[in-house]
Motif scaffolding. Structure first.
Motif, PDB file in Angstrom:
ATOM      1  N   ILE A  12      90.383   6.633  -7.458  1.00  0.00           N
ATOM      2  CA  ILE A  12      90.818   5.711  -8.519  1.00  0.00           C
ATOM      3  C   ILE A  12      92.041   6.289  -9.232  1.00  0.00           C
ATOM      4  O   ILE A  12      93.004   5.565  -9.501  1.00  0.00           O
ATOM      5  CB  ILE A  12      89.673   5.442  -9.519  1.00  0.00           C
ATOM      6  N   ASN A  13      92.022   7.586  -9.509  1.00  0.00           N
ATOM      7  CA  ASN A  13      93.176   8.215 -10.155  1.00  0.00           C
ATOM      8  C   ASN A  13      94.404   8.118  -9.264  1.00  0.00           C
ATOM      9  O   ASN A  13      95.520   7.887  -9.755  1.00  0.00           O
ATOM     10  CB  ASN A  13      92.880   9.676 -10.479  1.00  0.00           C
ATOM     11  N   THR A  14      94.221   8.279  -7.955  1.00  0.00           N
ATOM     12  CA  THR A  14      95.343   8.190  -7.029  1.00  0.00           C
ATOM     13  C   THR A  14      95.914   6.782  -7.028  1.00  0.00           C
ATOM     14  O   THR A  14      97.143   6.592  -7.075  1.00  0.00           O
ATOM     15  CB  THR A  14      94.893   8.589  -5.600  1.00  0.00           C
ATOM     16  N   ILE A  15      95.051   5.781  -7.005  1.00  0.00           N
ATOM     17  CA  ILE A  15      95.511   4.390  -7.020  1.00  0.00           C
ATOM     18  C   ILE A  15      96.236   4.099  -8.333  1.00  0.00           C
ATOM     19  O   ILE A  15      97.303   3.470  -8.351  1.00  0.00           O
ATOM     20  CB  ILE A  15      94.318   3.427  -6.815  1.00  0.00           C
ATOM     21  N   ARG A  16      95.658   4.579  -9.439  1.00  0.00           N
ATOM     22  CA  ARG A  16      96.304   4.365 -10.744  1.00  0.00           C
ATOM     23  C   ARG A  16      97.672   5.022 -10.779  1.00  0.00           C
ATOM     24  O   ARG A  16      98.646   4.452 -11.270  1.00  0.00           O
ATOM     25  CB  ARG A  16      95.429   4.930 -11.867  1.00  0.00           C
ATOM     26  N   ASP A  17      97.775   6.253 -10.272  1.00  0.00           N
ATOM     27  CA  ASP A  17      99.070   6.949 -10.254  1.00  0.00           C
ATOM     28  C   ASP A  17     100.079   6.196  -9.413  1.00  0.00           C
ATOM     29  O   ASP A  17     101.268   6.146  -9.757  1.00  0.00           O
ATOM     30  CB  ASP A  17      98.895   8.376  -9.731  1.00  0.00           C
ATOM     31  N   LEU A  19     100.128   2.910  -8.858  1.00  0.00           N
ATOM     32  CA  LEU A  19     100.488   1.655  -9.517  1.00  0.00           C
ATOM     33  C   LEU A  19     101.227   1.871 -10.841  1.00  0.00           C
ATOM     34  O   LEU A  19     102.156   1.143 -11.177  1.00  0.00           O
ATOM     35  CB  LEU A  19      99.243   0.812  -9.765  1.00  0.00           C
ATOM     36  N   MET A  20     100.794   2.845 -11.632  1.00  0.00           N
ATOM     37  CA  MET A  20     101.317   2.989 -12.997  1.00  0.00           C
ATOM     38  C   MET A  20     101.850   4.388 -13.265  1.00  0.00           C
ATOM     39  O   MET A  20     102.024   4.772 -14.419  1.00  0.00           O
ATOM     40  CB  MET A  20     100.212   2.673 -14.003  1.00  0.00           C
ATOM     41  N   MET A  24     102.712   5.776 -16.993  1.00  0.00           N
ATOM     42  CA  MET A  24     101.781   6.731 -17.587  1.00  0.00           C
ATOM     43  C   MET A  24     102.502   8.010 -18.002  1.00  0.00           C
ATOM     44  O   MET A  24     102.234   8.566 -19.063  1.00  0.00           O
ATOM     45  CB  MET A  24     100.639   7.065 -16.627  1.00  0.00           C
TER      46      MET A  24
END
Length: 118
Positions: A12-17, A19-20, A24
């Motif tokens: 999830i952190n990888t996907i968030r990084d 995308l955003m 961030m």
């Protein structure tokens, strides 16, 4: 049936990084800048409060010193006036005794004269 795998926290952190990531990083930098500014303001405020407290304590000490000086001067003045009044009372009492003695002496002489005439 195919089993769906639940993404792990790292995924999830990888996907968030992905995308955003840039946003961030920018938000994190802005939060750090805001925190630094807030810390600086807090230090300035604490310093101003400390300075104000020191000035108030100094003013209070000076006021206490002036009041003590005035009270001591007033006490000395009262003692001097008390001593002066005591001396005046003694003087008046002595003078009254002398005058009373003269009056009694004169009265005695008048009585003597009256008894000799009678």
């Amino acid at each position: 049936m195919a089993e769906t795998k639940t993404p792990t926290f790292g995924e999830i952190n990888t996907i968030r990084d992905i995308l955003m990531g840039e946003q961030m990083t920018e938000y994190n930098a802005r939060f750090k800048d805001l925190q630094a500014a807030l810390d600086a303001l807090e230090q300035r405020l604490e310093q101003r409060i400390d300075d104000w407290v020191a000035r108030q304590e100094s003013a209070q000490a000076a006021l206490e010193q002036r009041m003590n000086g005035r009270l001591q001067a007033l006490e000395q003045q009262l003692q001097q006036q008390g001593a002066t009044l005591g001396e005046k009372i003694e003087t008046v009492s002595s003078a009254d005794r002398v005058r009373l003695g003269h009056m009694l002496s004169e009265l005695g002489q008048q009585i003597s004269q009256l008894s000799e005439e009678a």
